[in-house]
Write an enzyme that holds these catalytic residues in place. Structure first.
Site, PDB file in Angstrom:
ATOM      1  N   GLN A 148       0.831  -1.199   0.000  1.00  0.00           N
ATOM      2  CA  GLN A 148       0.000   0.000   0.000  1.00  0.00           C
ATOM      3  C   GLN A 148       0.868   1.253   0.000  1.00  0.00           C
ATOM      4  O   GLN A 148       0.357   2.355  -0.065  1.00  0.00           O
ATOM      5  CB  GLN A 148      -0.897   0.003   1.246  1.00  0.00           C
ATOM      6  N   HIS A 168      -1.210   1.439  -4.574  1.00  0.00           N
ATOM      7  CA  HIS A 168      -1.544   2.868  -4.627  1.00  0.00           C
ATOM      8  C   HIS A 168      -0.570   3.657  -5.490  1.00  0.00           C
ATOM      9  O   HIS A 168      -0.488   4.876  -5.373  1.00  0.00           O
ATOM     10  CB  HIS A 168      -1.587   3.444  -3.206  1.00  0.00           C
ATOM     11  N   GLY A 211       2.799  -4.559   8.816  1.00  0.00           N
ATOM     12  CA  GLY A 211       2.799  -3.109   9.012  1.00  0.00           C
ATOM     13  C   GLY A 211       1.595  -2.392   8.446  1.00  0.00           C
ATOM     14  O   GLY A 211       1.725  -1.331   7.850  1.00  0.00           O
ATOM     15  N   GLY A 235       0.130  -2.649  17.342  1.00  0.00           N
ATOM     16  CA  GLY A 235      -1.194  -2.078  17.572  1.00  0.00           C
ATOM     17  C   GLY A 235      -2.266  -2.898  16.886  1.00  0.00           C
ATOM     18  O   GLY A 235      -1.991  -3.741  16.031  1.00  0.00           O
TER      19      GLY A 235
END
Ligand SMILES: [Zn+2]
Length: 314
Positions: A143, A161, A260, A288
């Protein structure tokens, strides 16, 4: 803790000098990587087993793999740009419809480019490059628009992207290298100077309105049309052919590793849904929580550059 590195760029007789006006005291890793617990040997073994069992591995990477190269992400708690600043990425519709917005975008991008384009792959990128060389990687989807996988040598790669290192004409579709555009910027703006404070994931920086208004933006050499980085801005959609291509790679795969990414953006998340439909085992390496933690058979809260080089791609 200092949160950004200051850069000074000045034009002197058509030569550009770049210097760090405020040296980074913590190095690029400490600035933009969220804190994470120490590596858990048990989890490392579990990831090793996941990789060993996989014969057709698809890896999808996001901003979290590049923070260790000194490129901030948008969404990480406390260290991402959303948390630290009021900066938000440019919207596609604004860029396309407004010449002044394009002028501001390119002026800021011009200042940020020397630093942004100089970023180098970190041990996580090199590990994935090694996996490809060893035949461990069926396909890599990123990405990110920073070209770090290409710099590391990956070829079985889809840049979902796009890539900031290419420029696209909005009128005729001509693609040109971003490095060439930098030279055209310099030729058109020989006495223009600006100071930048901190560079965003897409190479953006802060500038005053006065600085922006005197910046000259070149247009397409072939047709005179407006130029845009060959990346998918927020609010735009990924080319459907590219999406189909990645869906096919996912359907061919026998397992999926996310590296990630919090998977908050649908353009990447949709491939997780395809993997789930196919009942592929999914592992997620991200500091996270992510949107798909409940779908993963393995979740690792570690630094990509610490963990991936430990995995043997056999
Ligand atoms: Zn053109």
């Amino acid at each position: 803790m200092r949160m950004s590195c200051g850069l000074t760029y000045r034009s002197m007789k058509s030569r550009w000098i770049t210097k760090l006006s405020r040296p980074c005291s913590h190095g690029p890793m400490g600035l933009f990587v969220p804190p994470s617990p120490p590596l858990d040997p048990k989890k490392v073994k579990e990831l090793q087993r996941f990789i060993t069992l996989s014969k057709k591995l698809l890896v999808m990477t996001g901003a979290g793999i590049s923070t260790e190269s000194g490129i901030p992400d948008y969404r990480s708690e406390k260290v991402g740009l959303y948390a630290r600043t009021d900066r938000r990425p440019i919207q596609h519709v604004d860029f396309v419809r407004s010449a002044p917005i394009r002028q501001r975008y390119w002026a800021r991008n011009f200042v940020g480019w020397p630093q942004f384009s100089a970023h180098q792959p970190n041990p996580a990128h090199w590990a994935l490059s090694n996996w490809e060389k060893r035949g461990k990687l069926h396909w890599l989807v990123t990405q990110n628009v920073d070209a770090l996988h290409t710099k590391a040598g990956n070829q079985r790669l889809t840049e979902l992207h796009g890539c900031m290192h290419r420029v696209l004409c909005l009128n005729c579709g001509e693609q040109t290298p971003r490095g060439l555009l930098q030279e055209r910027f310099q030729d058109l703006n020989p006495s223009w100077s600006a100071e930048a404070q901190g560079v965003a994931p897409d190479g953006d920086v802060f500038l005053s309105e006065e600085q922006v208004q005197t910046f000259q933006v070149p247009s397409c050499v072939r047709c005179g049309g407006p130029l845009k980085p060959d990346v998918v801005f927020f609010g735009d959609t990924v080319n459907p052919d590219k999406v189909d291509f990645v869906h096919r790679r996912v359907r061919e795969a026998d397992s999926l590793l996310v590296v990630g990414s919090s998977l908050q953006v649908y353009s990447g998340y949709r491939f997780i849904l395809t993997a789930r439909e196919k009942k592929l085992p999914i592992a997620i390496l991200n500091i996270g929580p992510t949107r798909s933690d409940d779908l993963a058979c393995l979740k690792l809260n570690s630094r990509c550059g610490e963990l991936l080089p430990l995995i043997v791609p056999h």
